[in-house]
Enzyme design. Sequence first.
Site, mmCIF file in Angstrom:
data_model
loop_
_atom_site.group_PDB
_atom_site.id
_atom_site.type_symbol
_atom_site.label_atom_id
_atom_site.label_comp_id
_atom_site.label_asym_id
_atom_site.label_seq_id
_atom_site.Cartn_x
_atom_site.Cartn_y
_atom_site.Cartn_z
ATOM 1 N N ASP A 194 -0.744 17.599 19.682
ATOM 2 C CA ASP A 194 -0.257 18.818 20.314
ATOM 3 C C ASP A 194 0.539 19.642 19.292
ATOM 4 O O ASP A 194 0.193 19.695 18.124
ATOM 5 C CB ASP A 194 0.569 18.486 21.549
ATOM 6 C CG ASP A 194 -0.251 17.780 22.631
ATOM 7 O OD1 ASP A 194 -1.499 17.822 22.545
ATOM 8 O OD2 ASP A 194 0.340 17.182 23.547
ATOM 9 N N LYS A 204 -4.507 10.599 5.230
ATOM 10 C CA LYS A 204 -4.161 9.800 6.404
ATOM 11 C C LYS A 204 -3.167 10.636 7.226
ATOM 12 O O LYS A 204 -1.948 10.523 7.063
ATOM 13 C CB LYS A 204 -3.531 8.470 6.012
ATOM 14 C CG LYS A 204 -4.376 7.625 5.027
ATOM 15 C CD LYS A 204 -3.683 7.518 3.723
ATOM 16 C CE LYS A 204 -4.269 6.591 2.700
ATOM 17 N NZ LYS A 204 -5.629 6.212 2.716
ATOM 18 N N HIS A 257 0.820 -1.214 0.000
ATOM 19 C CA HIS A 257 0.000 0.000 0.000
ATOM 20 C C HIS A 257 0.857 1.270 0.000
ATOM 21 O O HIS A 257 0.322 2.376 0.131
ATOM 22 C CB HIS A 257 -0.902 -0.032 1.249
ATOM 23 C CG HIS A 257 -2.072 0.874 1.191
ATOM 24 N ND1 HIS A 257 -2.294 1.875 2.111
ATOM 25 C CD2 HIS A 257 -3.116 0.945 0.315
ATOM 26 C CE1 HIS A 257 -3.406 2.511 1.822
ATOM 27 N NE2 HIS A 257 -3.927 1.967 0.746
ATOM 28 N N HIS A 278 -9.571 11.136 1.770
ATOM 29 C CA HIS A 278 -8.681 9.988 1.671
ATOM 30 C C HIS A 278 -7.360 10.233 2.393
ATOM 31 O O HIS A 278 -6.477 9.383 2.406
ATOM 32 C CB HIS A 278 -8.427 9.677 0.195
ATOM 33 C CG HIS A 278 -7.728 8.396 -0.078
ATOM 34 N ND1 HIS A 278 -6.399 8.328 -0.469
ATOM 35 C CD2 HIS A 278 -8.149 7.101 -0.016
ATOM 36 C CE1 HIS A 278 -6.049 7.070 -0.646
ATOM 37 N NE2 HIS A 278 -7.084 6.301 -0.369
ATOM 38 N N ASP A 335 16.574 10.969 -8.030
ATOM 39 C CA ASP A 335 18.014 11.201 -7.851
ATOM 40 C C ASP A 335 18.466 11.076 -6.401
ATOM 41 O O ASP A 335 19.530 11.586 -6.031
ATOM 42 C CB ASP A 335 18.405 12.584 -8.393
ATOM 43 C CG ASP A 335 18.329 12.649 -9.914
ATOM 44 O OD1 ASP A 335 18.352 11.572 -10.551
ATOM 45 O OD2 ASP A 335 18.247 13.753 -10.463
#
Length: 476
Positions: free
Chosen positions: A401, A396, A218, A394, A225
């Site tokens: 804090d 994530k 996933h 979508h 480079d």
Amino acid sequence: MVWLTSILCIYLFQIVTIVLLEYRRPSKAVAWLIILFIFPLIGFVMYYFLAQEYKKRKLVRKKEKQALNLDEKKERVYTQEPESAASMRSEFLRKEPRLFRLLDSFPEAPITCRNETTVLTNAEKTYAAMLQAMEQAQHHIHVESYIVRDDIIGRTFRDVLERKSREGVEVRVIVDGVGSYHLPSDYLLSLRRAGANAEIFLPPSLAFFDKRMNYRNHRKIVVVDGRVGFVGGINIGDEHLGADAKLGFWRDTHLRIIGEAVHTLQDTFLTDWFFVSGETVSGDVYVPPYAGTGEEEVQIITSGPDKHWDAILEMYFAAICAAREKVYLTTPYFIPDASIGMALKVAAASGADVRIIIPGTPDSKLVHWASLSYLEELMEAGVRFYQYQKGFVHAKTMVVDDMLASVGTANLDLRSFFSNFELNAVLFHGESIRRLAEDFAQDLRDSKQVTLEAFRHRPRLARGREMVARLLSPLL
């Protein structure tokens, strides 16, 4: 009666086998027992091919050791650490020494100290930055993606890769066999004809017969480079640009990194490349020294079924437990394991502002129903949930804090934590954390809060399908 006794013995054998093999994860065992109850023989065949523990861990680790001398690379990264960055690390360690000792202990995940990062909000900016970096490539381009589509943006990437390959730039591409199942074979053949190298990570037929169908790569990595790297939630496909009529606008987050953390991205890609191709790629040209002035600390954490540690899960758990003021989480799939659920409850109950954004328009109803089954108990502890309304979320991401943030490929679900090959970047620099918090605030404005009182009054049918989906959630 003999045939009935034989059937019963076979059925009991299947039950005992699943219980013995999955006793460490009771929720997964229950899910497979439900499948077995509904489909007595077919369910066991499915379990045999899809769910057994990853059997080639030793082989993969042996390949990693052959392909890359990770200890030497870690030593090189740390010896280049400037005094100012070392002071930054000490400052963070003084705040939460136990958390950062844990993060620093993860194998193959050094906390690199000389980096420049840019948060890329949504696919349009991400694709533009990736293509610009690829156009400027002088030696190599490495691309790894769970999903690659043969559509407008997919062909744009292919055309650039082919042209750079013809110019003499080394091009290597990895696509996942399940995620890119619909990618025509001509797509990769075209790349190979242009001189590029393209491989499939666990093709579905091979994975099925080798009992690894349940394991998916996933990760989303681009390295140019050895100096510029990208990681985040964005695959290569027009749906990320809003082309999916059902989902509409696609909200996502990616990260561009320049600096020493790119070496870890490179290590990860080349390890995966060795796994799919058998080719050992090494040399200083793939990990050139960083010549910039950036002093951001970045940690690249990988996890997968070939690892001893569930490092990304442990990072999430430890960070949430360390929170004093706030925990902001965005995830398209919310199926937490017991430890994450408890950490969220404790953080909220102890006074931290815990907010989680999930999709209002899901791409998978079954996963969405499973996600909703967790909301009531967490809201009772003080966790606040929001459903994104502008399109499909979508991203994530996590902000804890003013201490750390995370951008990566791992969802807050059991598949990402235990079955998939995943990769997250952990950020410790104030400006990057503030930028992600600002994006989260904007996403809140584009979301609708789920209230506990209204959620409790949802129809019984909704409760029933959520219950069933939750029982099956370890398999999703």
